[in-house]
Design a protein around this motif. Structure first.
Motif, PDB file in Angstrom:
ATOM      1  N   VAL A  86       0.843  -1.205   0.000  1.00 23.48           N
ATOM      2  CA  VAL A  86       0.000   0.000   0.000  1.00 23.48           C
ATOM      3  C   VAL A  86       0.880   1.258   0.000  1.00 23.48           C
ATOM      4  O   VAL A  86       0.602   2.220  -0.724  1.00 23.48           O
ATOM      5  N   VAL A  87       1.951   1.225   0.800  1.00 15.07           N
ATOM      6  CA  VAL A  87       2.864   2.386   0.853  1.00 15.07           C
ATOM      7  C   VAL A  87       3.462   2.645  -0.527  1.00 15.07           C
ATOM      8  O   VAL A  87       3.526   3.794  -0.985  1.00 15.07           O
ATOM      9  N   VAL A  88       3.854   1.569  -1.214  1.00 14.63           N
ATOM     10  CA  VAL A  88       4.434   1.723  -2.554  1.00 14.63           C
ATOM     11  C   VAL A  88       3.410   2.344  -3.501  1.00 14.63           C
ATOM     12  O   VAL A  88       3.708   3.291  -4.247  1.00 14.63           O
ATOM     13  N   LEU A  89       2.178   1.839  -3.437  1.00 15.09           N
ATOM     14  CA  LEU A  89       1.129   2.365  -4.329  1.00 15.09           C
ATOM     15  C   LEU A  89       0.867   3.846  -4.071  1.00 15.09           C
ATOM     16  O   LEU A  89       0.809   4.658  -4.996  1.00 15.09           O
ATOM     17  N   ILE A  90       0.709   4.183  -2.778  1.00 19.71           N
ATOM     18  CA  ILE A  90       0.402   5.586  -2.443  1.00 19.71           C
ATOM     19  C   ILE A  90       1.585   6.492  -2.790  1.00 19.71           C
ATOM     20  O   ILE A  90       1.401   7.597  -3.283  1.00 19.71           O
ATOM     21  N   SER A  91       2.808   5.984  -2.577  1.00 21.65           N
ATOM     22  CA  SER A  91       3.990   6.785  -2.920  1.00 21.65           C
ATOM     23  C   SER A  91       4.029   7.050  -4.422  1.00 21.65           C
ATOM     24  O   SER A  91       4.357   8.151  -4.867  1.00 21.65           O
ATOM     25  N   ALA A  92       3.674   6.014  -5.194  1.00 19.56           N
ATOM     26  CA  ALA A  92       3.666   6.182  -6.657  1.00 19.56           C
ATOM     27  C   ALA A  92       2.672   7.289  -7.034  1.00 19.56           C
ATOM     28  O   ALA A  92       2.969   8.154  -7.861  1.00 19.56           O
ATOM     29  N   LEU A  93       1.521   7.254  -6.382  1.00 24.85           N
ATOM     30  CA  LEU A  93       0.492   8.267  -6.662  1.00 24.85           C
ATOM     31  C   LEU A  93       0.991   9.662  -6.263  1.00 24.85           C
ATOM     32  O   LEU A  93       0.802  10.640  -6.986  1.00 24.85           O
ATOM     33  N   PHE A  94       1.686   9.714  -5.121  1.00 28.36           N
ATOM     34  CA  PHE A  94       2.230  10.986  -4.618  1.00 28.36           C
ATOM     35  C   PHE A  94       3.218  11.588  -5.626  1.00 28.36           C
ATOM     36  O   PHE A  94       3.126  12.766  -5.974  1.00 28.36           O
ATOM     37  N   PHE A  95       4.126  10.761  -6.120  1.00 31.50           N
ATOM     38  CA  PHE A  95       5.150  11.278  -7.048  1.00 31.50           C
ATOM     39  C   PHE A  95       4.543  11.633  -8.417  1.00 31.50           C
ATOM     40  O   PHE A  95       4.964  12.590  -9.056  1.00 31.50           O
ATOM     41  N   LEU A  96       3.533  10.862  -8.780  1.00 34.53           N
ATOM     42  CA  LEU A  96       2.849  11.169 -10.044  1.00 34.53           C
ATOM     43  C   LEU A  96       2.155  12.544  -9.944  1.00 34.53           C
ATOM     44  O   LEU A  96       2.260  13.379 -10.843  1.00 34.53           O
ATOM     45  N   ASN A  97       1.465  12.750  -8.818  1.00 27.51           N
ATOM     46  CA  ASN A  97       0.790  14.050  -8.593  1.00 27.51           C
ATOM     47  C   ASN A  97       1.811  15.183  -8.566  1.00 27.51           C
ATOM     48  O   ASN A  97       1.565  16.261  -9.084  1.00 27.51           O
ATOM     49  N   LYS A  98       2.939  14.909  -7.928  1.00 28.31           N
ATOM     50  CA  LYS A  98       3.970  15.933  -7.794  1.00 28.31           C
ATOM     51  C   LYS A  98       4.463  16.364  -9.177  1.00 28.31           C
ATOM     52  O   LYS A  98       4.651  17.555  -9.433  1.00 28.31           O
TER      53      LYS A  98
ATOM     54  N   ILE B  18      -8.643   2.123 -14.416  1.00 30.29           N
ATOM     55  CA  ILE B  18      -7.889   0.924 -14.808  1.00 30.29           C
ATOM     56  C   ILE B  18      -6.915   0.512 -13.706  1.00 30.29           C
ATOM     57  O   ILE B  18      -6.801  -0.658 -13.350  1.00 30.29           O
ATOM     58  N   GLY B  19      -6.255   1.505 -13.146  1.00 27.37           N
ATOM     59  CA  GLY B  19      -5.179   1.226 -12.184  1.00 27.37           C
ATOM     60  C   GLY B  19      -5.657   0.698 -10.841  1.00 27.37           C
ATOM     61  O   GLY B  19      -5.021  -0.186 -10.260  1.00 27.37           O
ATOM     62  N   LEU B  20      -6.775   1.232 -10.372  1.00 29.06           N
ATOM     63  CA  LEU B  20      -7.238   0.821  -9.034  1.00 29.06           C
ATOM     64  C   LEU B  20      -7.543  -0.675  -8.940  1.00 29.06           C
ATOM     65  O   LEU B  20      -7.045  -1.353  -8.024  1.00 29.06           O
ATOM     66  N   PRO B  21      -8.321  -1.228  -9.897  1.00 33.49           N
ATOM     67  CA  PRO B  21      -8.548  -2.682  -9.813  1.00 33.49           C
ATOM     68  C   PRO B  21      -7.245  -3.467  -9.921  1.00 33.49           C
ATOM     69  O   PRO B  21      -7.027  -4.414  -9.176  1.00 33.49           O
ATOM     70  N   ILE B  22      -6.358  -3.028 -10.851  1.00 36.00           N
ATOM     71  CA  ILE B  22      -5.079  -3.749 -11.022  1.00 36.00           C
ATOM     72  C   ILE B  22      -4.275  -3.704  -9.724  1.00 36.00           C
ATOM     73  O   ILE B  22      -3.618  -4.669  -9.334  1.00 36.00           O
ATOM     74  N   ALA B  23      -4.343  -2.586  -9.033  1.00 38.50           N
ATOM     75  CA  ALA B  23      -3.566  -2.453  -7.798  1.00 38.50           C
ATOM     76  C   ALA B  23      -4.229  -3.151  -6.622  1.00 38.50           C
ATOM     77  O   ALA B  23      -3.554  -3.691  -5.751  1.00 38.50           O
ATOM     78  N   ILE B  24      -5.559  -3.126  -6.594  1.00 37.82           N
ATOM     79  CA  ILE B  24      -6.227  -3.626  -5.382  1.00 37.82           C
ATOM     80  C   ILE B  24      -6.453  -5.141  -5.401  1.00 37.82           C
ATOM     81  O   ILE B  24      -6.390  -5.782  -4.349  1.00 37.82           O
ATOM     82  N   ILE B  25      -6.645  -5.696  -6.586  1.00 40.48           N
ATOM     83  CA  ILE B  25      -6.865  -7.154  -6.613  1.00 40.48           C
ATOM     84  C   ILE B  25      -5.663  -7.925  -6.028  1.00 40.48           C
ATOM     85  O   ILE B  25      -5.845  -8.808  -5.191  1.00 40.48           O
ATOM     86  N   PRO B  26      -4.418  -7.580  -6.408  1.00 36.52           N
ATOM     87  CA  PRO B  26      -3.280  -8.250  -5.729  1.00 36.52           C
ATOM     88  C   PRO B  26      -3.286  -8.004  -4.218  1.00 36.52           C
ATOM     89  O   PRO B  26      -2.900  -8.870  -3.440  1.00 36.52           O
ATOM     90  N   ALA B  27      -3.773  -6.798  -3.812  1.00 33.71           N
ATOM     91  CA  ALA B  27      -3.829  -6.499  -2.377  1.00 33.71           C
ATOM     92  C   ALA B  27      -4.789  -7.448  -1.670  1.00 33.71           C
ATOM     93  O   ALA B  27      -4.509  -7.943  -0.567  1.00 33.71           O
ATOM     94  N   TYR B  28      -5.928  -7.701  -2.317  1.00 30.69           N
ATOM     95  CA  TYR B  28      -6.868  -8.683  -1.770  1.00 30.69           C
ATOM     96  C   TYR B  28      -6.187 -10.040  -1.635  1.00 30.69           C
ATOM     97  O   TYR B  28      -6.338 -10.750  -0.656  1.00 30.69           O
ATOM     98  N   TRP B  29      -5.460 -10.375  -2.706  1.00 27.73           N
ATOM     99  CA  TRP B  29      -4.752 -11.672  -2.738  1.00 27.73           C
ATOM    100  C   TRP B  29      -3.818 -11.773  -1.520  1.00 27.73           C
ATOM    101  O   TRP B  29      -3.832 -12.766  -0.795  1.00 27.73           O
TER     102      TRP B  29
END
Lengths: 164, 206
Positions: B73-85, B124-135
């Motif tokens: 989750v930290v990696v995902l949120i960090s990616a979002l943070f840097f993308l926004n930046k 597109i990204g949220l399902p791709i990111a969250i399904i592995p998280a569920y796993w």
């Protein structure tokens, strides 16, 4: 805004607007921004003028409202340490917007007054009656009288030794 | 002799030469700067708020024994943070020196582009990111065991169904949060542009 509106309804009162703007700004850029914003608001709000008062009273009211509102915004912006984008023109305080030295000192003293007191004394110095000032400021004429006495005393203290 | 402030005022302005009206030009510059500055500030705060969210998520997940998921989750949120930046940096590059109206139009177009891109990204990204998280979350639990025992067709159906739900949730929550946080500012931007267009019909529009 049409040129006609500016020439007929703003330009004859430019002196009033300039005097007010000078009391609320420190830089030439701010002064020009405030002046332009007042012109815009006078134009945009022209339909709200019903002719119940003199046009000059309306100009005072709009000018003061705009200046006080911009001042509040500026204070808020500066409090949040927002850096405005750099624009052309100097941001240095305009050290000498008036050629008359005494007037310059009087303005410096006026700028040290609280925002609303500045408005009242400007209206008083522009020879508006207490009733007119009260109408513009939304206060009672008696209250205005008391305030003016107090503000003049304060100004005298601020100018003591400089002009007096 | 003592001079009254009334006299200083009167005499001062009688002799005053600098009382000519400023030229009306480039109206709305100030207002435009402020609107854009407010949008920038809000976006910066919005993006910075991702950092505590990431840390809290990691803390909670680590506390319940899912540290790996927390890291993910930290990696995902960090990616979002840097993308926004990066996106915010691109917005900073828009220059007001050219022309206030063009500046606002460019800014508005950029915001629209960002909104469209982010909607696609989340869709597109949220399902791709969250399904592995569920796993990761359900790995080794009874839920996963039961899932693995299902027929392949049903498994696919569940994953597709979850993907669609996540897609919808992602897009809706993004649109809702954007509206809640930026609607008023964007309305101000629009009304400033409209005012300027009205002004441009007349002589002071430039």
């Amino acid at each position: 805004m049409s040129k006609d509106f500016y020439t007929q309804f703003i330009l004859p009162y430019a002196g009033i607007i300039i005097k007010i703007c000078r009391a609320y700004t420190d830089t030439e850029e701010d002064f020009q921004d405030y002046y332009q914003e007042i012109c815009l608001q006078l134009w945009k709000g022209r339909d709200n003028f019903k002719g119940n008062s003199k046009w000059s009273t309306w100009v005072y009211r709009v000018s003061l409202n705009v200046c006080l509102s911009l001042l509040r915004t500026d204070k808020k912006v500066s409090k949040n340490s927002v850096e405005l984008p750099e624009v052309e023109g100097s941001l240095q305080p305009d050290a000498n917007p008036f050629t008359n030295e005494s007037l310059q000192l009087l303005y410096q003293a006026i700028k040290q007054l609280p925002d609303l007191d500045r408005a009242i004394i400007l209206l008083y110095l522009e020879e508006n009656s207490y009733r007119e000032i009260a109408e513009i400021m939304g206060l009672s004429a008696n209250n205005i009288g008391v305030k003016i006495t107090r503000i003049k005393k304060k100004l005298k203290e601020l100018l003591d030794g400089k002009i007096y | 002799m003592e001079r009254s402030i009334e006299n200083i005022w009167k005499e001062g302005f009688q002799a005053e030469e600098k009382l000519s009206a400023p030229v009306i030009s480039n109206l709305y510059k100030r207002k435009s700067k402020l609107v854009i500055q407010q949008i920038k500030n809000r976006s910066k705060k919005d993006n910075l708020s991702l950092i505590p969210v990431a840390l809290i998520m990691f803390g909670v997940l680590a506390f319940i024994g899912k540290a790996l998921l927390g890291l993910y989750v930290v990696v995902l949120i960090s990616a979002l943070f840097f993308l926004n930046k990066k996106t915010l940096k691109n917005l900073e590059a828009i220059d007001i020196k050219t022309n206030t109206y063009e500046y606002l139009i460019t800014y508005r177009n950029q915001i629209k582009n960002i909104t469209t891109k982010t909607t696609w990204l989340l869709g597109i990204g949220l399902p791709i990111a969250i399904i592995p998280a569920y796993w990761i979350f359900f790995d080794g639990t009874k839920v996963m065991t039961n899932f693995k025992e299902l027929a392949l067709g049903i498994e696919i159906l569940i994953v597709v169904g979850m993907t669609l739900v996540l897609l919808l949730l992602g897009v809706l929550s993004y649109r809702l949060s954007t509206r809640m946080m930026y609607a008023r500012l964007l309305e101000r931007l629009e009304s400033t542009i409209e005012d300027m267009e009205e002004l441009m019909k007349n002589s002071f529009g430039k």
